[in-house]
Enzyme design. Sequence first.
Site, short mmCIF file in Angstrom:
data_model
loop_
_atom_site.label_atom_id
_atom_site.label_comp_id
_atom_site.label_asym_id
_atom_site.label_seq_id
_atom_site.Cartn_x
_atom_site.Cartn_y
_atom_site.Cartn_z
N LYS A 52 -6.05 -7.25 8.52
CA LYS A 52 -6.41 -5.85 8.75
C LYS A 52 -7.87 -5.61 8.32
O LYS A 52 -8.38 -6.32 7.45
CB LYS A 52 -5.45 -4.91 8.03
N LYS A 57 -2.09 -9.24 -3.21
CA LYS A 57 -3.25 -9.13 -4.11
C LYS A 57 -3.14 -10.06 -5.31
O LYS A 57 -4.14 -10.56 -5.79
CB LYS A 57 -3.43 -7.68 -4.58
N LYS A 77 -11.70 -2.77 3.09
CA LYS A 77 -12.91 -2.57 2.26
C LYS A 77 -13.19 -3.81 1.43
O LYS A 77 -14.33 -4.06 1.05
CB LYS A 77 -12.71 -1.41 1.28
#
Length: 339
Positions: free
Chosen positions: A201, A115, A204
């Site tokens: 993956k 991230k 969201k």
Amino acid sequence: MRVVSGIQPTGKPHLGNYLGAIRNYVAFQDQAEAAGGVSLYFLADLHAISLAHDPAELTANTREMVATLVACGLDPARSVLFNQAQVPQHAELQWLLSGTARMGWLNRMTQWKDKAGKNREGQSVALFTYPVLQAADVMLYQATHVPVGDDQKQHLELARDIAQKFNNDFCTDAAPVFTLPEPIIPPEAARIMSLRDGSAKMSKSDPSDMSRINLTDDADTIMTKIKKARTDPEPLPSEAKGLEGRAEAANLAEIYAVLAGISLADVLRQFGGQGFGQFKPALGELLIEKLAPINLRFNALRQDTAALDAILRDGAARARALAIPTLDAAYAALGLLRG
Ligand code: TYM
């Protein structure tokens, strides 16, 4: 048996969340009840502020996520359903554990590395200390079982390390404060991949909505997304070893197997030799059949914000009562005077 797990109310819950985690929450709700234990499921809204967010959207997503969990089968009368923000003991315990967690441990977290990317200096402190809050989430309730998808395994291993070090440093062997939580990762569907890229993956935060099936998608949207899902030109193989190196095909076959409640071998026995022109409509139909009841319940629940808020208020009151003894024990173990 203490079952604890959380989900971030950012964006829409998708098929990966459902197959990798939420359906196991529902299974553990039954198991905990049968064992005379307690299951707690929460919306990780405090985690959600670790990245840029819109406050109004966070509120709306929090309510939508409760509606989704209930629509998926969580029963607020049988499980404790709440959001972290209404249980300040999570943030308090995080601070207490920050004295135990090591910088080096957090630096090794792959989610932090992914991230933060190349811009570590520009990230919020919360993104870095995120796993300490996650450890507090489960340790606060003496969690024994933590049902999660594969991507949360490392965070749960860190929680075990923090619990172990705290017990070693501040407790006697006879009276440890914390239980070591056990991650429960399903044998299948622990990592559902993006429909656009079999190496990423389903998430969201993927900017492309075509990469995921949202639990709130209607039938037409589901079918369109499945038909447009990336695949290769080969037909499906008749045996699992034929899926090696074919990540997209393997992902779709696995989704079919889990939803149909059959093994991957059975799916390949049934569809082996057929092209995606035949397999995709069958998968789309199966998804529509399985997700339609969730969709129906979700749409009925989502409008009644007062009822959703009441679920969270009631769940938070029960969670606070369960959290306080452990938090008190942690303060005491650290020698912190509280009058
Ligand atoms: P979150 O909100 O990203 O995901 C919620 C759950 O869904 C699982 N999951 C998946 N499973 C299979 N395939 C996928 N593509 C997929 N994407 C997500 C996740 O593994 C997770 O179980 N940090 C956590 C929330 C959290 C938490 C906790 C979880 C906060 N505190 C304490 C467990 C215990 C997260 O962001 O999950």
